[in-house]
Design a protein around this motif. Structure first.
Motif, PDB file in Angstrom:
ATOM      1  N   ALA A   1       0.847  -1.200   0.000  1.00 27.25           N
ATOM      2  CA  ALA A   1       0.000   0.000   0.000  1.00 27.25           C
ATOM      3  C   ALA A   1       0.874   1.238   0.000  1.00 27.25           C
ATOM      4  CB  ALA A   1      -0.916  -0.003   1.217  1.00 27.25           C
ATOM      5  N   PRO A   2       0.788   2.080  -1.004  1.00 28.77           N
ATOM      6  CA  PRO A   2       1.673   3.244  -1.083  1.00 28.77           C
ATOM      7  C   PRO A   2       1.299   4.308  -0.079  1.00 28.77           C
ATOM      8  CG  PRO A   2       0.074   3.297  -2.851  1.00 28.77           C
ATOM      9  CD  PRO A   2      -0.136   2.003  -2.132  1.00 28.77           C
ATOM     10  N   GLY A   3       2.305   4.906   0.551  1.00 24.91           N
ATOM     11  CA  GLY A   3       2.048   6.050   1.396  1.00 24.91           C
ATOM     12  C   GLY A   3       1.718   7.250   0.534  1.00 24.91           C
TER      13      GLY A   3
ATOM     14  N   VAL B   1       4.663   8.898  -1.430  1.00 24.48           N
ATOM     15  CA  VAL B   1       5.397   8.151  -2.447  1.00 24.48           C
ATOM     16  C   VAL B   1       5.176   8.752  -3.827  1.00 24.48           C
ATOM     17  CG1 VAL B   1       5.506   5.941  -3.657  1.00 24.48           C
ATOM     18  CG2 VAL B   1       5.467   5.984  -1.165  1.00 24.48           C
ATOM     19  N   HIS B   2       3.941   9.140  -4.123  1.00 20.03           N
ATOM     20  CA  HIS B   2       3.610   9.732  -5.419  1.00 20.03           C
ATOM     21  C   HIS B   2       4.312  11.085  -5.597  1.00 20.03           C
ATOM     22  CE1 HIS B   2       0.581   6.700  -6.323  1.00 20.03           C
ATOM     23  NE2 HIS B   2       0.160   6.819  -5.080  1.00 20.03           N
ATOM     24  N   LEU B   3       4.497  11.819  -4.493  1.00 20.53           N
ATOM     25  CA  LEU B   3       5.199  13.105  -4.552  1.00 20.53           C
ATOM     26  C   LEU B   3       6.645  12.894  -4.989  1.00 20.53           C
ATOM     27  CD1 LEU B   3       4.434  16.120  -3.691  1.00 20.53           C
ATOM     28  CD2 LEU B   3       5.835  15.661  -1.681  1.00 20.53           C
ATOM     29  N   LEU B   4       7.323  11.922  -4.370  1.00 22.54           N
ATOM     30  CA  LEU B   4       8.722  11.632  -4.706  1.00 22.54           C
ATOM     31  C   LEU B   4       8.853  11.119  -6.136  1.00 22.54           C
ATOM     32  CD1 LEU B   4      11.704  11.187  -3.958  1.00 22.54           C
ATOM     33  CD2 LEU B   4      11.047   8.955  -3.032  1.00 22.54           C
ATOM     34  N   ALA B   5       7.977  10.209  -6.521  1.00 24.71           N
ATOM     35  CA  ALA B   5       8.050   9.633  -7.866  1.00 24.71           C
ATOM     36  C   ALA B   5       7.776  10.689  -8.932  1.00 24.71           C
ATOM     37  CB  ALA B   5       7.054   8.483  -7.998  1.00 24.71           C
ATOM     38  N   GLY B   6       6.797  11.556  -8.701  1.00 23.30           N
ATOM     39  CA  GLY B   6       6.486  12.616  -9.649  1.00 23.30           C
ATOM     40  C   GLY B   6       7.610  13.618  -9.782  1.00 23.30           C
ATOM     41  N   ALA B   7       8.227  13.995  -8.662  1.00 18.26           N
ATOM     42  CA  ALA B   7       9.346  14.942  -8.698  1.00 18.26           C
ATOM     43  C   ALA B   7      10.522  14.365  -9.475  1.00 18.26           C
ATOM     44  CB  ALA B   7       9.777  15.302  -7.279  1.00 18.26           C
TER      45      ALA B   7
ATOM     46  N   TYR C   1      -2.975  13.234  -8.043  1.00 20.32           N
ATOM     47  CA  TYR C   1      -3.566  12.215  -8.913  1.00 20.32           C
ATOM     48  C   TYR C   1      -3.577  10.843  -8.242  1.00 20.32           C
ATOM     49  CZ  TYR C   1      -4.222   9.049 -12.867  1.00 20.32           C
ATOM     50  OH  TYR C   1      -4.685   8.057 -13.687  1.00 20.32           O
ATOM     51  N   GLY C   2      -2.418  10.420  -7.708  1.00 20.97           N
ATOM     52  CA  GLY C   2      -2.321   9.106  -7.092  1.00 20.97           C
ATOM     53  C   GLY C   2      -3.252   8.947  -5.906  1.00 20.97           C
ATOM     54  N   ASN C   3      -3.323   9.993  -5.072  1.00 15.81           N
ATOM     55  CA  ASN C   3      -4.150   9.888  -3.874  1.00 15.81           C
ATOM     56  C   ASN C   3      -5.630  10.095  -4.157  1.00 15.81           C
ATOM     57  OD1 ASN C   3      -2.247   9.485  -1.461  1.00 15.81           O
ATOM     58  ND2 ASN C   3      -1.248  11.134  -2.569  1.00 15.81           N
ATOM     59  N   CYS C   4      -5.953  10.989  -5.104  1.00 19.46           N
ATOM     60  CA  CYS C   4      -7.359  11.156  -5.487  1.00 19.46           C
ATOM     61  C   CYS C   4      -7.880   9.909  -6.195  1.00 19.46           C
ATOM     62  CB  CYS C   4      -7.535  12.384  -6.389  1.00 19.46           C
ATOM     63  SG  CYS C   4      -7.522  13.943  -5.508  1.00 19.46           S
ATOM     64  N   LYS C   5      -7.000   9.240  -6.942  1.00 23.27           N
ATOM     65  CA  LYS C   5      -7.400   7.992  -7.594  1.00 23.27           C
ATOM     66  C   LYS C   5      -7.733   6.933  -6.540  1.00 23.27           C
ATOM     67  CE  LYS C   5      -4.269   5.651  -9.855  1.00 23.27           C
ATOM     68  NZ  LYS C   5      -3.326   5.169 -10.887  1.00 23.27           N
ATOM     69  N   ARG C   6      -6.885   6.845  -5.496  1.00 23.18           N
ATOM     70  CA  ARG C   6      -7.128   5.868  -4.425  1.00 23.18           C
ATOM     71  C   ARG C   6      -8.400   6.212  -3.641  1.00 23.18           C
ATOM     72  NH1 ARG C   6      -5.833   6.629   0.644  1.00 23.18           N
ATOM     73  NH2 ARG C   6      -4.346   8.278   0.112  1.00 23.18           N
ATOM     74  N   ILE C   7      -8.541   7.491  -3.274  1.00 25.61           N
ATOM     75  CA  ILE C   7      -9.715   7.911  -2.507  1.00 25.61           C
ATOM     76  C   ILE C   7     -10.983   7.763  -3.350  1.00 25.61           C
ATOM     77  CG2 ILE C   7     -10.841   9.892  -1.414  1.00 25.61           C
ATOM     78  CD1 ILE C   7      -7.982  10.879  -0.694  1.00 25.61           C
TER      79      ILE C   7
ATOM     80  N   ALA D   1      -7.528  13.092 -12.341  1.00 28.27           N
ATOM     81  CA  ALA D   1      -6.730  13.908 -13.253  1.00 28.27           C
ATOM     82  C   ALA D   1      -7.165  15.363 -13.239  1.00 28.27           C
ATOM     83  CB  ALA D   1      -6.824  13.347 -14.673  1.00 28.27           C
ATOM     84  N   ILE D   2      -8.476  15.614 -13.179  1.00 25.59           N
ATOM     85  CA  ILE D   2      -8.984  16.990 -13.137  1.00 25.59           C
ATOM     86  C   ILE D   2      -8.549  17.677 -11.844  1.00 25.59           C
ATOM     87  CG2 ILE D   2     -11.080  18.382 -12.963  1.00 25.59           C
ATOM     88  CD1 ILE D   2     -12.373  16.380 -14.929  1.00 25.59           C
ATOM     89  N   CYS D   3      -8.669  16.978 -10.723  1.00 30.80           N
ATOM     90  CA  CYS D   3      -8.208  17.542  -9.446  1.00 30.80           C
ATOM     91  C   CYS D   3      -6.717  17.846  -9.496  1.00 30.80           C
ATOM     92  CB  CYS D   3      -8.506  16.564  -8.307  1.00 30.80           C
ATOM     93  SG  CYS D   3     -10.253  16.363  -7.908  1.00 30.80           S
ATOM     94  N   ALA D   4      -5.948  16.930 -10.091  1.00 26.09           N
ATOM     95  CA  ALA D   4      -4.504  17.130 -10.190  1.00 26.09           C
ATOM     96  C   ALA D   4      -4.172  18.326 -11.068  1.00 26.09           C
ATOM     97  CB  ALA D   4      -3.839  15.865 -10.739  1.00 26.09           C
ATOM     98  N   GLY D   5      -4.884  18.470 -12.193  1.00 20.49           N
ATOM     99  CA  GLY D   5      -4.639  19.588 -13.100  1.00 20.49           C
ATOM    100  C   GLY D   5      -4.942  20.933 -12.470  1.00 20.49           C
ATOM    101  N   ILE D   6      -6.065  21.029 -11.766  1.00 18.21           N
ATOM    102  CA  ILE D   6      -6.448  22.289 -11.118  1.00 18.21           C
ATOM    103  C   ILE D   6      -5.463  22.650 -10.009  1.00 18.21           C
ATOM    104  CG2 ILE D   6      -8.203  23.372  -9.659  1.00 18.21           C
ATOM    105  CD1 ILE D   6     -10.312  21.840 -11.283  1.00 18.21           C
ATOM    106  N   ALA D   7      -5.090  21.668  -9.191  1.00 17.79           N
ATOM    107  CA  ALA D   7      -4.152  21.927  -8.095  1.00 17.79           C
ATOM    108  C   ALA D   7      -2.798  22.370  -8.635  1.00 17.79           C
ATOM    109  CB  ALA D   7      -3.994  20.671  -7.240  1.00 17.79           C
ATOM    110  N   THR D   8      -2.328  21.715  -9.673  1.00 15.96           N
ATOM    111  CA  THR D   8      -1.016  22.045 -10.248  1.00 15.96           C
ATOM    112  C   THR D   8      -1.016  23.426 -10.882  1.00 15.96           C
ATOM    113  OG1 THR D   8      -0.652  19.700 -10.714  1.00 15.96           O
ATOM    114  CG2 THR D   8       0.771  21.265 -11.847  1.00 15.96           C
ATOM    115  N   ALA D   9      -2.055  23.741 -11.653  1.00 15.87           N
ATOM    116  CA  ALA D   9      -2.136  25.054 -12.316  1.00 15.87           C
ATOM    117  C   ALA D   9      -2.175  26.180 -11.304  1.00 15.87           C
ATOM    118  CB  ALA D   9      -3.362  25.100 -13.215  1.00 15.87           C
ATOM    119  N   THR D  10      -2.946  26.013 -10.245  1.00 17.49           N
ATOM    120  CA  THR D  10      -3.083  27.062  -9.229  1.00 17.49           C
ATOM    121  C   THR D  10      -1.773  27.294  -8.487  1.00 17.49           C
ATOM    122  OG1 THR D  10      -5.416  26.457  -8.925  1.00 17.49           O
ATOM    123  CG2 THR D  10      -4.400  27.794  -7.202  1.00 17.49           C
TER     124      THR D  10
END
Length: 341
Positions: free
Chosen positions: A29-31, A34-40, A121-127, A146-155
């Motif tokens: 189960a990913p913490g 983990v997605h933050l580190l992998a994305g960076a 994206y990773g955590n919203c997908k899980r939730i 993906a939409i949540c991730a796009g809005i958060a990133t753009a802002t």
């Protein structure tokens, strides 16, 4: 007595198997970080490798370089001619370091942007899977994540992208009796000038087009998840396959899915990229921006340049964004596997 012992033994084995499966499931189960580190990690690799193509793409999307440095071009040159002219002009007038202009803001933007994007994206997908679909992934779950991730990133990162765009479009200008000089000395000077002349709101120019770009993000990631499953099944390794072949199969399925999905999403949603770049351009010398809003920018570009203007810089954009998607998602998935997710 012996039968009772056998039953007890089976119960013990079943209990041990359940406990082992539970431990393995818990380990996998990913913490949330983990997605933050992998994305960076994916963003860092992408920004460095694709920087020259990013500069070229930005200049072709802008209208500042549309009619400059073209002594042998026709009045309406082909995209190929325009691309070659800009490459020649950058190297001849500004030197090879100009191909990496804006790399600082790119690194400052791409790394946190991809980190935020894949964290959300990773955590919203899980939730979303747990709340909406009994723990199972689906296109709807991928789309909302993906939409949540796009809005958060753009802002969160729009000011960084604005600075990067301004620096990539900046070129030495000659005034009467003065040596050629650029408008912005560096990233900090760019931020200062934007705030001084355009206010804090100036740092968020183009954000409406970025929000529109969440459609591209959603389409890309939904297609990616679907194609990744298809490619993985077609390359599914048999039991006992070597670790090397298993890893190669992972990379092939991830790369093929990422590149194909990005290509389709880009072609369908590309005009928002041009509009976003135009909205982030520096105002003219009188301080009045040419493009004042999302709808006005669409109308102006269509009126002055036609539909072709909405696809300016498409070729270098594709040449950059498709490999970028392959690198970013490839590194992202690799880091997740490396950590044991």
């Amino acid at each position: 007595m012996q039968e009772s012992a056998r039953i007890h033994g089976r119960q013990f084995d079943d209990s041990a198997s359940i406990n082992t499966a539970h431990v393995l499931e818990k380990k996998k189960a990913p913490g949330p970080w983990v997605h933050l580190l992998a994305g960076a990690s994916g963003g860092l690799a992408t920004a460095i490798v694709t920087s020259p193509l990013d500069v070229l793409r930005t200049r072709l999307q802008s209208d500042i370089y549309r009619v400059s440095d073209r002594p042998f071009a026709a009045s309406f040159p082909t995209p190929k001619t325009n691309t070659l002219n800009i490459i020649s002009s950058i190297y001849r007038i500004e030197g090879w370091p100009a191909f990496f202009r804006g790399l600082g803001p790119s690194l400052a933007g791409v790394v946190p942007a991809t980190a935020i994007k894949f964290y959300v994206y990773g955590n919203c997908k899980r939730i979303g899977a747990n709340l909406l679909n009994n723990g199972q992934d689906s296109p709807f779950v991928h789309a909302q994540a993906a939409i949540c991730a796009g809005i958060a990133t753009a802002t969160a990162t729009n000011p960084i992208w604005l600075v990067k765009t301004r620096l990539q479009l900046d070129r030495a200008q000659t005034h009467a009796g003065e040596a050629p000089a650029r408008r912005y000395r560096n990233s900090v000077d760019c931020v200062r000038q934007v705030i001084r002349h355009e206010g804090i709101r100036g740092l968020y120019r183009g954000m409406s087009a970025s929000y529109l770009g969440t459609v591209e993000t959603a389409l890309h990631l939904v297609l990616y998840e679907k194609l990744k499953t298809v490619f993985s099944q077609s390359l599914k390794t048999t039991e006992g396959a070597s670790p090397t072949w298993t890893e190669v199969a992972h990379w092939v399925s991830t790369s093929g899915a990422a590149g194909s999905a990005k290509l389709a999403a880009n072609i369908l949603t590309y005009p928002h990229e041009v509009v976003r770049t135009r909205l982030r351009q520096a105002p003219k010398e009188n301080g009045v921006p040419k493009y004042t809003g999302l709808v006005q920018c669409f109308r102006t570009v269509l009126k002055e340049e036609g539909m072709a203007g909405m696809y300016g810089g498409l070729v270098p954009h594709m040449a950059r964004s498709v490999p970028s998607a392959v690198i970013t998602l490839g590194v992202y998935e690799f880091v997740l596997r490396l950590i044991g997710v």
